[in-house]
Design a protein around this motif. Structure first.
Motif, PDB file in Angstrom:
ATOM      1  N   PRO A   1       7.564 -17.242  -2.769  1.00  0.00           N
ATOM      2  CA  PRO A   1       7.595 -18.036  -4.004  1.00  0.00           C
ATOM      3  C   PRO A   1       6.258 -18.735  -4.225  1.00  0.00           C
ATOM      4  CG  PRO A   1       9.627 -18.333  -2.776  1.00  0.00           C
ATOM      5  CD  PRO A   1       8.717 -17.537  -1.894  1.00  0.00           C
ATOM      6  N   GLY A   2       5.702 -18.584  -5.407  1.00  0.00           N
ATOM      7  CA  GLY A   2       4.401 -19.153  -5.714  1.00  0.00           C
ATOM      8  C   GLY A   2       3.246 -18.290  -5.293  1.00  0.00           C
ATOM      9  N   GLY A   3       3.523 -17.146  -4.663  1.00  0.00           N
ATOM     10  CA  GLY A   3       2.456 -16.249  -4.246  1.00  0.00           C
ATOM     11  C   GLY A   3       1.898 -15.461  -5.413  1.00  0.00           C
ATOM     12  N   SER A   4       0.803 -14.757  -5.164  1.00  0.00           N
ATOM     13  CA  SER A   4       0.118 -14.031  -6.232  1.00  0.00           C
ATOM     14  C   SER A   4       0.871 -12.794  -6.690  1.00  0.00           C
ATOM     15  CB  SER A   4      -1.275 -13.606  -5.750  1.00  0.00           C
ATOM     16  OG  SER A   4      -1.163 -12.617  -4.719  1.00  0.00           O
ATOM     17  N   GLY A   5       1.714 -12.228  -5.824  1.00  0.00           N
ATOM     18  CA  GLY A   5       2.402 -10.979  -6.159  1.00  0.00           C
ATOM     19  C   GLY A   5       1.526  -9.749  -6.013  1.00  0.00           C
ATOM     20  N   ARG A   6       0.264  -9.922  -5.590  1.00  0.00           N
ATOM     21  CA  ARG A   6      -0.661  -8.798  -5.451  1.00  0.00           C
ATOM     22  C   ARG A   6      -0.541  -8.213  -4.051  1.00  0.00           C
ATOM     23  NH1 ARG A   6      -5.734  -9.550  -5.433  1.00  0.00           N
ATOM     24  NH2 ARG A   6      -6.386  -7.649  -6.522  1.00  0.00           N
ATOM     25  N   VAL A   7      -0.130  -6.956  -3.994  1.00  0.00           N
ATOM     26  CA  VAL A   7       0.180  -6.293  -2.732  1.00  0.00           C
ATOM     27  C   VAL A   7      -0.784  -5.133  -2.516  1.00  0.00           C
ATOM     28  CG1 VAL A   7       1.917  -4.862  -1.566  1.00  0.00           C
ATOM     29  CG2 VAL A   7       2.604  -6.945  -2.782  1.00  0.00           C
ATOM     30  N   LEU A   8      -1.225  -4.981  -1.269  1.00  0.00           N
ATOM     31  CA  LEU A   8      -1.999  -3.806  -0.885  1.00  0.00           C
ATOM     32  C   LEU A   8      -1.014  -2.770  -0.355  1.00  0.00           C
ATOM     33  CD1 LEU A   8      -4.934  -2.733  -0.581  1.00  0.00           C
ATOM     34  CD2 LEU A   8      -4.804  -3.493   1.818  1.00  0.00           C
ATOM     35  N   PRO A   9      -0.787  -1.654  -1.067  1.00  0.00           N
ATOM     36  CA  PRO A   9       0.260  -0.714  -0.660  1.00  0.00           C
ATOM     37  C   PRO A   9      -0.009  -0.016   0.668  1.00  0.00           C
ATOM     38  CG  PRO A   9      -0.347  -0.392  -2.961  1.00  0.00           C
ATOM     39  CD  PRO A   9      -1.369  -1.296  -2.362  1.00  0.00           C
ATOM     40  N   SER A  10      -1.259   0.142   1.043  1.00  0.00           N
ATOM     41  CA  SER A  10      -1.589   0.749   2.332  1.00  0.00           C
ATOM     42  C   SER A  10      -2.972   0.270   2.757  1.00  0.00           C
ATOM     43  CB  SER A  10      -1.555   2.282   2.254  1.00  0.00           C
ATOM     44  OG  SER A  10      -2.533   2.766   1.349  1.00  0.00           O
ATOM     45  N   LEU A  11      -3.162   0.230   4.063  1.00  0.00           N
ATOM     46  CA  LEU A  11      -4.429  -0.266   4.608  1.00  0.00           C
ATOM     47  C   LEU A  11      -5.242   0.841   5.276  1.00  0.00           C
ATOM     48  CD1 LEU A  11      -6.263  -2.696   5.330  1.00  0.00           C
ATOM     49  CD2 LEU A  11      -4.874  -2.977   7.403  1.00  0.00           C
ATOM     50  N   ARG A  12      -4.559   1.640   6.102  1.00  0.00           N
ATOM     51  CA  ARG A  12      -5.281   2.631   6.907  1.00  0.00           C
ATOM     52  C   ARG A  12      -4.493   3.934   6.949  1.00  0.00           C
ATOM     53  NH1 ARG A  12      -5.946  -0.434  10.581  1.00  0.00           N
ATOM     54  NH2 ARG A  12      -8.126  -0.963  10.287  1.00  0.00           N
ATOM     55  N   ASP A  13      -5.196   5.032   6.783  1.00  0.00           N
ATOM     56  CA  ASP A  13      -4.596   6.359   6.906  1.00  0.00           C
ATOM     57  C   ASP A  13      -4.481   6.684   8.391  1.00  0.00           C
ATOM     58  OD1 ASP A  13      -4.111   9.116   7.145  1.00  0.00           O
ATOM     59  OD2 ASP A  13      -5.090   9.536   5.236  1.00  0.00           O
ATOM     60  N   PRO A  14      -3.252   6.835   8.922  1.00  0.00           N
ATOM     61  CA  PRO A  14      -3.138   7.066  10.367  1.00  0.00           C
ATOM     62  C   PRO A  14      -3.712   8.406  10.812  1.00  0.00           C
ATOM     63  CG  PRO A  14      -1.006   7.290   9.290  1.00  0.00           C
ATOM     64  CD  PRO A  14      -1.951   6.756   8.262  1.00  0.00           C
ATOM     65  N   ALA A  15      -3.809   9.362   9.906  1.00  0.00           N
ATOM     66  CA  ALA A  15      -4.341  10.674  10.275  1.00  0.00           C
ATOM     67  C   ALA A  15      -5.864  10.643  10.419  1.00  0.00           C
ATOM     68  CB  ALA A  15      -3.926  11.722   9.247  1.00  0.00           C
ATOM     69  N   THR A  16      -6.539   9.961   9.477  1.00  0.00           N
ATOM     70  CA  THR A  16      -8.007   9.918   9.505  1.00  0.00           C
ATOM     71  C   THR A  16      -8.548   8.668  10.184  1.00  0.00           C
ATOM     72  OG1 THR A  16      -8.159   8.783   7.363  1.00  0.00           O
ATOM     73  CG2 THR A  16      -8.056  11.207   7.339  1.00  0.00           C
ATOM     74  N   ASP A  17      -7.674   7.638  10.353  1.00  0.00           N
ATOM     75  CA  ASP A  17      -8.070   6.355  10.935  1.00  0.00           C
ATOM     76  C   ASP A  17      -9.112   5.652  10.073  1.00  0.00           C
ATOM     77  OD1 ASP A  17      -7.571   4.467  12.972  1.00  0.00           O
ATOM     78  OD2 ASP A  17      -9.478   4.942  13.935  1.00  0.00           O
ATOM     79  N   ARG A  18      -9.067   5.922   8.777  1.00  0.00           N
ATOM     80  CA  ARG A  18      -9.972   5.279   7.841  1.00  0.00           C
ATOM     81  C   ARG A  18      -9.183   4.492   6.793  1.00  0.00           C
ATOM     82  NH1 ARG A  18     -14.322  10.165   6.551  1.00  0.00           N
ATOM     83  NH2 ARG A  18     -15.170  10.327   8.683  1.00  0.00           N
ATOM     84  N   SER A  19      -9.881   3.570   6.140  1.00  0.00           N
ATOM     85  CA  SER A  19      -9.258   2.806   5.066  1.00  0.00           C
ATOM     86  C   SER A  19      -8.791   3.750   3.960  1.00  0.00           C
ATOM     87  CB  SER A  19     -10.251   1.805   4.484  1.00  0.00           C
ATOM     88  OG  SER A  19      -9.745   1.226   3.292  1.00  0.00           O
ATOM     89  N   THR A  20      -7.602   3.471   3.426  1.00  0.00           N
ATOM     90  CA  THR A  20      -7.107   4.274   2.305  1.00  0.00           C
ATOM     91  C   THR A  20      -7.774   3.878   0.991  1.00  0.00           C
ATOM     92  OG1 THR A  20      -5.295   2.724   1.847  1.00  0.00           O
ATOM     93  CG2 THR A  20      -4.850   4.534   3.395  1.00  0.00           C
ATOM     94  N   ARG A  21      -8.421   2.727   0.972  1.00  0.00           N
ATOM     95  CA  ARG A  21      -9.042   2.195  -0.251  1.00  0.00           C
ATOM     96  C   ARG A  21      -8.038   2.122  -1.406  1.00  0.00           C
ATOM     97  NH1 ARG A  21     -14.418   1.743   0.549  1.00  0.00           N
ATOM     98  NH2 ARG A  21     -15.357   3.029   2.217  1.00  0.00           N
ATOM     99  N   ALA A  22      -6.803   1.854  -1.068  1.00  0.00           N
ATOM    100  CA  ALA A  22      -5.770   1.732  -2.103  1.00  0.00           C
ATOM    101  C   ALA A  22      -6.012   0.469  -2.924  1.00  0.00           C
ATOM    102  CB  ALA A  22      -4.384   1.673  -1.461  1.00  0.00           C
ATOM    103  N   PRO A  23      -5.824   0.538  -4.233  1.00  0.00           N
ATOM    104  CA  PRO A  23      -5.988  -0.662  -5.059  1.00  0.00           C
ATOM    105  C   PRO A  23      -4.791  -1.594  -4.915  1.00  0.00           C
ATOM    106  CG  PRO A  23      -5.261   1.164  -6.421  1.00  0.00           C
ATOM    107  CD  PRO A  23      -5.498   1.734  -5.051  1.00  0.00           C
ATOM    108  N   TYR A  24      -5.021  -2.856  -5.123  1.00  0.00           N
ATOM    109  CA  TYR A  24      -3.926  -3.815  -5.111  1.00  0.00           C
ATOM    110  C   TYR A  24      -2.991  -3.543  -6.297  1.00  0.00           C
ATOM    111  CZ  TYR A  24      -5.914  -6.671  -1.406  1.00  0.00           C
ATOM    112  OH  TYR A  24      -6.382  -7.120  -0.199  1.00  0.00           O
ATOM    113  N   THR A  25      -1.713  -3.781  -6.073  1.00  0.00           N
ATOM    114  CA  THR A  25      -0.686  -3.603  -7.100  1.00  0.00           C
ATOM    115  C   THR A  25       0.085  -4.904  -7.234  1.00  0.00           C
ATOM    116  OG1 THR A  25      -0.455  -1.259  -6.572  1.00  0.00           O
ATOM    117  CG2 THR A  25       1.354  -2.280  -7.776  1.00  0.00           C
ATOM    118  N   GLU A  26       0.341  -5.316  -8.459  1.00  0.00           N
ATOM    119  CA  GLU A  26       1.080  -6.567  -8.667  1.00  0.00           C
ATOM    120  C   GLU A  26       2.552  -6.276  -8.902  1.00  0.00           C
ATOM    121  OE1 GLU A  26       0.972 -10.689 -11.286  1.00  0.00           O
ATOM    122  OE2 GLU A  26      -0.765  -9.364 -11.206  1.00  0.00           O
ATOM    123  N   LEU A  27       3.393  -6.936  -8.134  1.00  0.00           N
ATOM    124  CA  LEU A  27       4.840  -6.844  -8.304  1.00  0.00           C
ATOM    125  C   LEU A  27       5.301  -8.063  -9.096  1.00  0.00           C
ATOM    126  CD1 LEU A  27       7.396  -5.191  -7.457  1.00  0.00           C
ATOM    127  CD2 LEU A  27       7.623  -6.805  -5.543  1.00  0.00           C
TER     128      LEU A  27
END
Length: 211
Positions: A106-132
Motif C-alpha cells: 500500500p502506497g508503493g509505486s506499483g512499478r514491477v520488474l518482471p524479470s532480472l536475470r536469464d538463468p540460461a545466459t546468466d545475463r540481465s534480461t533488460r526487461a522494462p518496468y511494468t506498472e500494476l
C-alpha cells in the motif's frame, strides 16, 4: 483435514473467487504466489488464473521466480548438482522482494520488474518496468517460495507425493529431489500455504480443506 477432488477449471475459478474476496481487493494491489516443484506445473496454474481474474475486474501481472535466480557464480559455487545450494542459494529472494513485491505494498509505486536475470545466459534480461494498477493482482510462480518471509496476500502450494514427484521429474533434474524432501521437512509447505492442492495426477487435482 478433507481432500476434495476438483477439476482444473473449477480450481482456477475457486482460486479467482478467493483472491477477489481478499480484503480491499479493489483498492490495493494483491500478491499471490503459486508454489510447487517444476513437476507440479505451478506456472500453468498461475497462467490459468489470468482470465478468471480479468473477468472479475482484476488486471494481472505474471512473474516467474526463475527470472530472479542468483548469478551462476553463487548458484553453482558448490557444483551444478548440489541440492542444498538449490534449496538455499538459487533464489534471489531479496531481489524478488525489492523489485516485485515491495513496490506493491500500500502506497508503493506499483512499478514491477518482471524479470532480472536469464538463468540460461546468466545475463540481465533488460526487461522494462511494468506498472500494476490498484486492484491488480501479481501472479508469481516458482519452487521453494514458502518460508522465506516474502510479503504475499495469498499462497497456493501444489503438493506432490514423493513417488509422484520422482516419477514426474526429468532424469536430468533428479538431483533436486533431496532439496524438495528438505523443503517438506523444514518448511512444511502444505501446512504453511493458505491453499494446498494435491496434484499427483495433474488432470485430477484435489483441494485440501483444513478445518
Amino acid at each position: 483435514m478433507q481432500v476434495r477432488p476438483i477439476s482444473p477449471d473449477n480450481l482456477a475459478e475457486l482460486l479467482a473467487d478467493r483472491i477477489a474476496a481478499l480484503p480491499d481487493a479493489r483498492g490495493r494491489r494483491l500478491r499471490v504466489a503459486v508454489d510447487g516443484a517444476p513437476a507440479a506445473l505451478p506456472g500453468a496454474l498461475a497462467d490459468a488464473l489470468v482470465e478468471p481474474l480479468r473477468l472479475r475486474g482484476h488486471p494481472t501481472l505474471r512473474v516467474s521466480a526463475d527470472g530472479f535466480l542468483r548469478p551462476a557464480s553463487i548458484r553453482l559455487e558448490y557444483g551444478h548438482q548440489d541440492a542444498d545450494a538449490f534449496h538455499d542459494l538459487w533464489l534471489d529472494d531479496g531481489a524478488l522482494a525489492r523489485e516485485v513485491l515491495d513496490p506493491l505494498e500500500p502506497g508503493g509505486s506499483g512499478r514491477v520488474l518482471p524479470s532480472l536475470r536469464d538463468p540460461a545466459t546468466d545475463r540481465s534480461t533488460r526487461a522494462p518496468y511494468t506498472e500494476l494498477p490498484p486492484g491488480g493482482v501479481l501472479l508469481l510462480d516458482g519452487a521453494l517460495l514458502l518460508g522465506r518471509w516474502l510479503p504475499l496476500e495469498l499462497t497456493v502450494h501444489l503438493a506432490l507425493g514423493p513417488a509422484a514427484l520422482a516419477r514426474r521429474t526429468p532424469a536430468d533434474q533428479q538431483w533436486t529431489l533431496p532439496a524438495f524432501a528438505r523443503y517438506e521437512a523444514e518448511t512444511g509447505p502444505a501446512a504453511t500455504a493458505d491453499v494446498t492442492v494435491r496434484v499427483d495426477d495433474p488432470r485430477h487435482p484435489a483441494l485440501v480443506e483444513r478445518p
